[in-house]
Design a protein around this motif. Sequence first.
Motif, PDB file in Angstrom:
ATOM      1  N   LEU A 182      50.074  42.946  31.050  1.00 14.12           N
ATOM      2  CA  LEU A 182      49.594  44.296  30.776  1.00 14.12           C
ATOM      3  C   LEU A 182      48.073  44.330  30.677  1.00 14.12           C
ATOM      4  N   GLN A 183      47.473  43.299  30.080  1.00 11.31           N
ATOM      5  CA  GLN A 183      46.017  43.236  30.004  1.00 11.31           C
ATOM      6  C   GLN A 183      45.403  43.297  31.398  1.00 11.31           C
ATOM      7  N   VAL A 184      45.939  42.502  32.295  1.00  9.08           N
ATOM      8  CA  VAL A 184      45.408  42.452  33.657  1.00  9.08           C
ATOM      9  C   VAL A 184      45.610  43.784  34.367  1.00  9.08           C
ATOM     10  N   GLN A 185      46.805  44.368  34.203  1.00  9.02           N
ATOM     11  CA  GLN A 185      47.089  45.643  34.859  1.00  9.02           C
ATOM     12  C   GLN A 185      46.126  46.732  34.409  1.00  9.02           C
ATOM     13  N   ILE A 186      45.871  46.801  33.107  1.00  7.88           N
ATOM     14  CA  ILE A 186      44.996  47.851  32.589  1.00  7.88           C
ATOM     15  C   ILE A 186      43.545  47.602  33.001  1.00  7.88           C
ATOM     16  N   LEU A 187      43.105  46.349  33.000  1.00 12.20           N
ATOM     17  CA  LEU A 187      41.743  46.057  33.452  1.00 12.20           C
ATOM     18  C   LEU A 187      41.549  46.450  34.917  1.00 12.20           C
ATOM     19  N   ASP A 188      42.542  46.172  35.748  1.00  8.44           N
ATOM     20  CA  ASP A 188      42.446  46.553  37.154  1.00  8.44           C
ATOM     21  C   ASP A 188      42.416  48.078  37.307  1.00  8.44           C
ATOM     22  N   LEU A 189      43.192  48.769  36.467  1.00 12.20           N
ATOM     23  CA  LEU A 189      43.173  50.229  36.470  1.00 12.20           C
ATOM     24  C   LEU A 189      41.788  50.755  36.097  1.00 12.20           C
ATOM     25  N   LEU A 190      41.183  50.178  35.052  1.00  9.25           N
ATOM     26  CA  LEU A 190      39.866  50.623  34.602  1.00  9.25           C
ATOM     27  C   LEU A 190      38.782  50.300  35.623  1.00  9.25           C
ATOM     28  N   ALA A 191      38.944  49.189  36.328  1.00 10.81           N
ATOM     29  CA  ALA A 191      37.986  48.858  37.383  1.00 10.81           C
ATOM     30  C   ALA A 191      38.013  49.928  38.475  1.00 10.81           C
ATOM     31  N   ASP A 192      39.210  50.445  38.782  1.00  8.43           N
ATOM     32  CA  ASP A 192      39.322  51.539  39.752  1.00  8.43           C
ATOM     33  C   ASP A 192      38.633  52.799  39.225  1.00  8.43           C
ATOM     34  N   VAL A 193      38.811  53.080  37.925  1.00 10.42           N
ATOM     35  CA  VAL A 193      38.159  54.249  37.314  1.00 10.42           C
ATOM     36  C   VAL A 193      36.642  54.127  37.435  1.00 10.42           C
ATOM     37  N   ARG A 194      36.118  52.948  37.161  1.00 10.14           N
ATOM     38  CA  ARG A 194      34.667  52.745  37.242  1.00 10.14           C
ATOM     39  C   ARG A 194      34.158  52.951  38.660  1.00 10.14           C
ATOM     40  N   ARG A 195      34.906  52.444  39.635  1.00 11.11           N
ATOM     41  CA  ARG A 195      34.478  52.578  41.031  1.00 11.11           C
ATOM     42  C   ARG A 195      34.504  54.034  41.498  1.00 11.11           C
ATOM     43  N   THR A 196      35.525  54.794  41.061  1.00 16.20           N
ATOM     44  CA  THR A 196      35.688  56.153  41.569  1.00 16.20           C
ATOM     45  C   THR A 196      34.868  57.191  40.795  1.00 16.20           C
ATOM     46  N   SER A 197      34.629  56.951  39.498  1.00 14.94           N
ATOM     47  CA  SER A 197      33.964  57.957  38.674  1.00 14.94           C
ATOM     48  C   SER A 197      32.582  57.551  38.187  1.00 14.94           C
ATOM     49  N   GLY A 198      32.251  56.259  38.268  1.00 19.25           N
ATOM     50  CA  GLY A 198      30.972  55.793  37.751  1.00 19.25           C
ATOM     51  C   GLY A 198      30.944  55.611  36.248  1.00 19.25           C
ATOM     52  N   THR A 199      32.099  55.728  35.597  1.00 21.08           N
ATOM     53  CA  THR A 199      32.173  55.531  34.148  1.00 21.08           C
ATOM     54  C   THR A 199      31.862  54.084  33.798  1.00 21.08           C
ATOM     55  N   GLY A 200      31.038  53.884  32.775  1.00 19.27           N
ATOM     56  CA  GLY A 200      30.770  52.544  32.271  1.00 19.27           C
ATOM     57  C   GLY A 200      31.723  52.199  31.135  1.00 19.27           C
ATOM     58  N   PHE A 201      31.841  50.914  30.854  1.00 20.62           N
ATOM     59  CA  PHE A 201      32.738  50.460  29.791  1.00 20.62           C
ATOM     60  C   PHE A 201      32.038  49.427  28.921  1.00 20.62           C
ATOM     61  N   LEU A 202      32.340  49.484  27.628  1.00 20.48           N
ATOM     62  CA  LEU A 202      31.958  48.434  26.699  1.00 20.48           C
ATOM     63  C   LEU A 202      33.248  47.784  26.222  1.00 20.48           C
ATOM     64  N   LEU A 203      33.526  46.589  26.722  1.00 16.74           N
ATOM     65  CA  LEU A 203      34.755  45.868  26.393  1.00 16.74           C
ATOM     66  C   LEU A 203      34.478  44.922  25.228  1.00 16.74           C
ATOM     67  N   ILE A 204      34.991  45.273  24.053  1.00 18.42           N
ATOM     68  CA  ILE A 204      34.809  44.460  22.849  1.00 18.42           C
ATOM     69  C   ILE A 204      36.008  43.539  22.715  1.00 18.42           C
ATOM     70  N   THR A 205      35.760  42.230  22.703  1.00 18.50           N
ATOM     71  CA  THR A 205      36.860  41.277  22.730  1.00 18.50           C
ATOM     72  C   THR A 205      36.398  39.906  22.237  1.00 18.50           C
ATOM     73  N   HIS A 206      37.371  39.050  21.945  1.00 19.29           N
ATOM     74  CA  HIS A 206      37.079  37.648  21.650  1.00 19.29           C
ATOM     75  C   HIS A 206      37.517  36.761  22.813  1.00 19.29           C
ATOM     76  N   ASP A 207      37.977  37.382  23.899  1.00 21.72           N
ATOM     77  CA  ASP A 207      38.609  36.673  25.019  1.00 21.72           C
ATOM     78  C   ASP A 207      37.679  36.705  26.236  1.00 21.72           C
ATOM     79  N   LEU A 208      37.052  35.582  26.526  1.00 20.62           N
ATOM     80  CA  LEU A 208      36.100  35.505  27.633  1.00 20.62           C
ATOM     81  C   LEU A 208      36.760  35.771  28.980  1.00 20.62           C
ATOM     82  N   SER A 209      38.020  35.413  29.141  1.00 22.52           N
ATOM     83  CA  SER A 209      38.668  35.602  30.444  1.00 22.52           C
ATOM     84  C   SER A 209      38.797  37.082  30.799  1.00 22.52           C
ATOM     85  N   LEU A 210      38.973  37.949  29.794  1.00 24.93           N
ATOM     86  CA  LEU A 210      38.997  39.391  30.058  1.00 24.93           C
ATOM     87  C   LEU A 210      37.627  39.862  30.541  1.00 24.93           C
TER      88      LEU A 210
END
Length: 264
Positions: A182-210
Amino acid sequence: MSFIQVRNLSHGYTAGGLFSKRHRIQVLSSLDLDLHEGQSLGLLGGSGSGKSTLARLLMGLENADQGSIAFNGQTLQGLDPKFLQRVQMVFQDALSAFNPQRTIGWSIAEPLRHLSDMPVDACKARVEQLLVQVKLLASDHDKLPSQLSGGQLQRAGIARAMAVGPQLIILDEALSNLDRVLQVQILDLLADVRRTSGTGFLLITHDLSLVQRFCQRVVVLAEGRLVEDREVTPHMRFEHPAARTLQAAVLPAMPKAPVALALA
């Protein structure tokens, strides 16, 4: 281009109680940070590093002890409706972020009711469009939160954050309660949002792989201080010991190809 500027930011909390001496715990110390328009920035840090405190300060949910946060050159003071039109947040606990007695559609439309003058019919159409965009069904509009899975609720939270077309969406450990797929699926979804809308993201996490899968840049917090700020590359190496500890953490590998997002 930098559109949010954090300068000399310091903040702490008072600890202690009725039968113990009260003292101040410093959480953030003299922090400088620039957030660039359209960029996915990873904010990496261990437990207690100050990540979530910084998120609350960025949203205006708390006021800093010292320093400033400016949006397009204008200093922010508390919750500012104009700022909330440009910056939204997705929280870690998806279930508690929704009113259990209100439909998903009602909750997703909340920013539209408070931050826009969109008519009721247009609001409903916008909500249904958002549901489909995050790979849910338009008919989920009328469901209660208890009728959706954890992953579906998190996607609904993302839809709500996207409702007013913000420049930045803050993801405060928003993926940490989900399984790897699910983590991967949602990240891929958000990457599409960024490409299509130009929205930026601040991903707060302890997981470097994300961060490596989703972000172009990463900053590392340790004991309330910014200790690394670098471009994300496949073979990057941190210099600060706290950052190296996070890099050395063993986590399940991320699939290289996009993973299809199921409706269930």
